[in-house]
Design an enzyme around this catalytic site. Structure first.
Site, short mmCIF file in Angstrom:
data_model
loop_
_atom_site.label_atom_id
_atom_site.label_comp_id
_atom_site.label_asym_id
_atom_site.label_seq_id
_atom_site.Cartn_x
_atom_site.Cartn_y
_atom_site.Cartn_z
N CYS A 52 12.16 45.76 28.40
CA CYS A 52 12.08 44.30 28.29
C CYS A 52 11.02 43.87 27.27
O CYS A 52 9.87 44.31 27.35
CB CYS A 52 11.73 43.72 29.66
SG CYS A 52 11.28 41.97 29.65
N TYR A 183 18.18 35.52 21.82
CA TYR A 183 18.95 35.33 23.04
C TYR A 183 19.88 34.12 22.92
O TYR A 183 20.99 34.11 23.45
CB TYR A 183 18.02 35.16 24.24
CG TYR A 183 17.33 36.43 24.64
CD1 TYR A 183 17.94 37.34 25.50
CD2 TYR A 183 16.08 36.75 24.14
CE1 TYR A 183 17.32 38.52 25.87
CE2 TYR A 183 15.45 37.94 24.49
CZ TYR A 183 16.08 38.81 25.36
OH TYR A 183 15.46 40.00 25.71
#
Length: 345
Positions: A52, A183
């Protein structure tokens, strides 16, 4: 919507632009013995998955500042199910300190009906097993400000007072347009949303490319928190965002200054030695089933270029300013060599 959360099965809302859920647990661990969560060596455990980018920030800052002896770390595996991140890399699938199989248990220990995504990074109070905070930008800022008495000798100043105002402006641009921008491209639910996100992302990258043409690091001659926040997106750009998230106007390698800058950081102790390319690819290509329903993980790209000369020394400066580099990676926290750029040499 949160990308690195328990909501594994749905990231893309058809016909809609991606809108990140930014409601985190905002409690802070403070250098105040009377606070609810006072700074205490050994009291808290950082849960941070290497895959992440938001968690990768905390791993880097913890190492740069030398906080390994006072804040332990637990690392979930690169994938998670619909409930939460799991400790499948640990013996028996259980975190050896917290004694839990999934991060969700720490959130429920604090909030039994916690309704939001179970995200990393998270700081957990070891004695109670309860999560304290998952507010990722605040966590790294507090590592610098609240844990100062436990910094290693020679730790860099990641928040220099003289450039703080400008740095916060730069970090806002990086977060909204680059960290979150990739994203916004990858989870766009319509062609229009995707194209708008694509243009915003590359406009911002072009802006930073120009800034780095005359400055070795974002804020001058030494690294700051701003560099940490940009690096974790750049290091994932070619392996994941270019293809998986359709951020494909050009690769990172096609930016002269960004590519040199990213290699400069990767080769700096505390940055590249926290990066696990294998886990990064596994996370994005396996977890995001609505983007990649086959869950096939690509073999490429060739990562050997990360270790090539970057030439950024010509701009002057020193990565740690008046400080020093961190020492070797703590035993047990090393990235396997076969997961690094060296594996491609």
């Amino acid at each position: 919507m949160s990308d690195d959360s328990s909501q594994m099965n749905s990231y893309v809302a058809k016909g809609e632009a991606f809108d990140r859920d930014t409601n985190y647990i905002e409690d802070r661990i403070l250098a105040d013995p009377d606070s609810q969560w006072p700074v205490e060596p050994g009291r808290y455990r950082l849960i941070a998955a290497r895959a992440c980018p938001w968690a990768n920030r905390t791993i880097i800052v913890r190492r740069l500042l030398g906080l390994e002896d006072v804040i332990s770390i637990g690392m979930p595996g690169p994938t998670h199910d619909a409930r939460s991140w799991t400790f499948d890399l640990d013996p028996g699938g259980v975190d050896p300190v917290l004694g839990i199989e999934r991060l969700q248990q720490a959130f429920f220990a604090r909030f039994p009906d916690y309704p939001r995504g179970i995200t990393v990074p998270a700081m957990v109070d070891i004695a109670s097993g309860a999560v304290v905070t998952n507010d990722f930008p605040q966590i790294t800022e507090d590592f610098s400000s609240q844990w100062k008495q436990y910094h290693r000798a020679g730790a860099p100043d990641l928040w220099p007072e003289e450039s703080r105002d400008e740095m916060e402006k730069v970090m806002r641009l990086i977060y909204t347009e680059i960290n979150n921008g990739v994203y916004r491209c990858g989870f766009a639910g319509s062609q229009e949303a995707y194209e708008a996100a694509f243009d915003r992302l590359f406009t911002a990258l072009d802006t930073i490319e120009e800034r780095l043409s005359h400055s070795r690091y974002l804020m001058g001659g030494s690294i700051t928190e701003a560099d940490v926040r940009l690096f974790t997106t750049l290091v994932r750009f070619d392996p994941v965002y270019f293809g998986h998230f359709k951020c494909n106007r050009q690769t990172l390698r096609d930016f002269e200054n960004l590519w040199g800058y990213a290699r400069d950081l990767y080769q700096t102790p505390g940055f590249g030695d926290t990066v696990d390319f294998t886990q990064i690819k596994q996370h994005y290509y396996i977890v995001h089933v609505d983007v990649n329903p086959t869950q096939v993980v690509p073999k490429g790209p060739d990562l050997s270029g990360w270790l090539s000369p970057h030439g950024r020394e010509k701009l002057g400066g020193s990565p740690f300013g008046e400080g020093t580099a961190p020492g070797p990676v703590r035993a047990g926290e090393e990235v396997p060599e076969e997961h690094t750029a060296a594996a491609w040499l």
